[in-house]
Design a protein around this motif. Sequence first.
Motif, PDB file in Angstrom:
ATOM      1  N   SER A  79     118.710  24.003  58.238  1.00 28.06           N
ATOM      2  CA  SER A  79     117.844  24.878  57.464  1.00 28.06           C
ATOM      3  C   SER A  79     117.772  26.437  57.705  1.00 28.06           C
ATOM      4  CB  SER A  79     116.458  24.049  57.322  1.00 28.06           C
ATOM      5  OG  SER A  79     115.729  24.005  58.378  1.00 28.06           O
ATOM      6  N   GLY A  80     117.286  26.861  56.930  1.00 32.94           N
ATOM      7  CA  GLY A  80     116.883  28.308  57.298  1.00 32.94           C
ATOM      8  C   GLY A  80     115.582  28.342  58.294  1.00 32.94           C
ATOM      9  N   ILE A  84     115.495  29.846  62.260  1.00 37.73           N
ATOM     10  CA  ILE A  84     114.161  30.724  62.690  1.00 37.73           C
ATOM     11  C   ILE A  84     113.712  30.196  64.078  1.00 37.73           C
ATOM     12  CG2 ILE A  84     111.896  31.454  62.178  1.00 37.73           C
ATOM     13  CD1 ILE A  84     112.722  31.471  59.215  1.00 37.73           C
ATOM     14  N   TYR A 105     107.859  34.973  56.523  1.00 42.95           N
ATOM     15  CA  TYR A 105     107.868  33.696  55.968  1.00 42.95           C
ATOM     16  C   TYR A 105     106.697  32.654  56.436  1.00 42.95           C
ATOM     17  CZ  TYR A 105     110.303  29.387  54.304  1.00 42.95           C
ATOM     18  OH  TYR A 105     110.557  28.136  53.502  1.00 42.95           O
ATOM     19  N   SER A 152     108.474  38.290  53.189  1.00 39.27           N
ATOM     20  CA  SER A 152     108.141  37.391  52.163  1.00 39.27           C
ATOM     21  C   SER A 152     107.061  37.693  51.361  1.00 39.27           C
ATOM     22  CB  SER A 152     107.921  36.022  52.664  1.00 39.27           C
ATOM     23  OG  SER A 152     109.325  35.510  53.119  1.00 39.27           O
ATOM     24  N   THR A 179     117.323  37.098  55.236  1.00 45.06           N
ATOM     25  CA  THR A 179     117.672  36.097  54.085  1.00 45.06           C
ATOM     26  C   THR A 179     117.770  37.242  53.064  1.00 45.06           C
ATOM     27  OG1 THR A 179     116.755  34.337  55.269  1.00 45.06           O
ATOM     28  CG2 THR A 179     117.276  34.319  52.834  1.00 45.06           C
ATOM     29  N   SER A 199     118.987  32.347  55.883  1.00 40.68           N
ATOM     30  CA  SER A 199     118.766  30.932  55.397  1.00 40.68           C
ATOM     31  C   SER A 199     119.807  30.939  54.052  1.00 40.68           C
ATOM     32  CB  SER A 199     117.575  30.684  54.586  1.00 40.68           C
ATOM     33  OG  SER A 199     117.189  29.660  53.638  1.00 40.68           O
ATOM     34  N   THR A 201     120.692  28.408  52.734  1.00 40.41           N
ATOM     35  CA  THR A 201     120.139  27.796  51.529  1.00 40.41           C
ATOM     36  C   THR A 201     120.280  28.560  50.231  1.00 40.41           C
ATOM     37  OG1 THR A 201     118.745  26.488  53.061  1.00 40.41           O
ATOM     38  CG2 THR A 201     118.150  26.512  50.712  1.00 40.41           C
ATOM     39  N   MET A 211     121.078  22.781  51.802  1.00 39.44           N
ATOM     40  CA  MET A 211     120.024  23.266  52.813  1.00 39.44           C
ATOM     41  C   MET A 211     120.683  23.722  54.062  1.00 39.44           C
ATOM     42  SD  MET A 211     116.888  22.765  51.472  1.00 39.44           S
ATOM     43  CE  MET A 211     116.123  23.549  52.824  1.00 39.44           C
ATOM     44  N   MET A 212     120.733  24.938  54.620  1.00 38.29           N
ATOM     45  CA  MET A 212     121.496  25.295  55.654  1.00 38.29           C
ATOM     46  C   MET A 212     120.890  26.598  56.146  1.00 38.29           C
ATOM     47  SD  MET A 212     125.738  25.466  56.085  1.00 38.29           S
ATOM     48  CE  MET A 212     126.250  26.769  57.264  1.00 38.29           C
ATOM     49  N   TRP A 331     114.812  30.336  46.158  1.00 42.14           N
ATOM     50  CA  TRP A 331     115.275  31.401  45.364  1.00 42.14           C
ATOM     51  C   TRP A 331     116.755  31.761  46.191  1.00 42.14           C
ATOM     52  CZ3 TRP A 331     116.180  35.704  48.652  1.00 42.14           C
ATOM     53  CH2 TRP A 331     115.644  35.571  50.036  1.00 42.14           C
TER      54      TRP A 331
HETATM   55  C1  PLP Z   1     113.498  30.077  52.277  1.00 38.98           C
HETATM   56  C2  PLP Z   1     113.352  30.996  53.250  1.00 38.98           C
HETATM   57  C3  PLP Z   1     113.556  30.603  54.615  1.00 38.98           C
HETATM   58  C4  PLP Z   1     113.829  29.067  55.133  1.00 38.98           C
HETATM   59  O1  PLP Z   1     115.067  28.566  54.564  1.00 38.98           O
HETATM   60  P1  PLP Z   1     115.098  26.902  54.479  1.00 38.98           P
HETATM   61  O2  PLP Z   1     116.645  26.880  54.365  1.00 38.98           O
HETATM   62  O3  PLP Z   1     114.351  26.663  53.282  1.00 38.98           O
HETATM   63  O4  PLP Z   1     114.570  26.437  55.419  1.00 38.98           O
HETATM   64  C5  PLP Z   1     113.286  31.356  55.649  1.00 38.98           C
HETATM   65  N1  PLP Z   1     113.058  32.896  55.504  1.00 38.98           N
HETATM   66  C6  PLP Z   1     113.010  33.087  54.449  1.00 38.98           C
HETATM   67  C7  PLP Z   1     112.609  34.610  53.918  1.00 38.98           C
HETATM   68  C8  PLP Z   1     112.835  32.361  53.079  1.00 38.98           C
HETATM   69  O5  PLP Z   1     112.788  32.829  51.797  1.00 38.98           O
END
Ligand code: PLP
Length: 384
Positions: A79-80, A84, A105, A152, A179, A199, A201, A211-212, A331
């Motif tokens: 996941s993103g 992190i 975030y 964010s 992201t 992310s 994703t 999800m990645m 998004w």
């Molecule tokens: C969605 C998001 C993430 C996390 O990503 P996931 O793949 O949902 O875990 C990290 N940073 C930002 C800015 C995001 O919007």
Amino acid sequence: MSHKPGTLTGHLGREPARYHGAVSTPVYRVSTFLMPDLETLEDGTAPYVYGRRGTPTSESFTTAINALEQGAATVVTPSGLAAITTAILAVCRAGDHLLVSDSAYFPTRNFCDRVLARYGVQTSYFDPCIGNGIDALFRSNTRAIFCESPGSLTFEIQDIPAIADVAHRRGASVLMDNTWATPLYFQPLAYGVDLSIQSVTKYIGGHSDLMMGYVCANPSHAERLTHTHGDLGLFASADDLFLALRGLRTLSRRLPVHEQNGLKLARWFSARPEVTRVLHPGLDSDPGHAIWKRDFKGACGLFAIELKPLSHAALAAFMDGLKLFGMGWSWGGFESLITPAHIVRTARPWPGDGTVVRVHAGLEDVDDLIDDLGQGFERMARLL
Ligand SMILES: *Cc1c(COP(=O)(O)O)cnc(C)c1O
């Protein structure tokens, strides 16, 4: 590499001759790679040794990302958020202090406050617009600065070169969640970031079906990143890697549509009496516009608006009847989305008193999106 991004994203990481001419690298579902003989088994020289350590599908993806980010090593995560946490764990140890942007975030903050704190790493939050004023927040044990630009929900642009300059003079690392811009619209490593986080994703996936995440390191951070990632046992699924590669192929053609639709919606909202403020660094009036223009090559389709204070029923009348905007916590996909934003600030209070709503402009025809929102404001007006 002199080709332009639209060419690169179509070609990077592809080797059809290795796969019987197949245009895209196939899905390698594999845990076990069999070794040809005892010597190869023992000396570890085989190109692939174990599923979690890399497959042709993951290699195709990381090769493409290293080229796009101009990085030395890329690791993939489920996941993103895992990208992190991996990047932070790659640089911090017990007793360290970490500086995190106040508009990062929200789950990033949870990791710092709940997990890192238990392992003896202290976090403090800074005003995202601090620039080289960050120098005053340094402590003797400050190990790293975590940036996210734009932030964010509130979309503050950070002066990354100024922050990186201070950090490097003080021997600290710079991490950035990129992201929003993707590597096509901002290149963290070229601006002094040590670990660039994405992310997948969101826009690289682009279709709300995976999800990645990934982290890409510059040469000085490559080894600690790959070791930490390996020690934590992280990887991404074969199908998600395949979908991420597929998304990457069209990223450079999707992003400009998100950008144009987003800007058109942002300008339309700016002229509406219900809206007190539009948070979009691509607008001339935005406080971050000058730095955005200096450092970024474009904007994606994500921004926010602040509505005049209104009742929950009026907000529901606006949002519930929308036909083209979905309500969901993500998004970067092809579809438009809208959600209320809950802003948490500890470094500097958020100045607004209205309701902040986050908007993702998808790939639809923008005039249809505007009609949909206009009808929403009509429903809202009946309750004001
Ligand atoms: C969605 C998001 C993430 C996390 O990503 P996931 O793949 O949902 O875990 C990290 N940073 C930002 C800015 C995001 O919007």
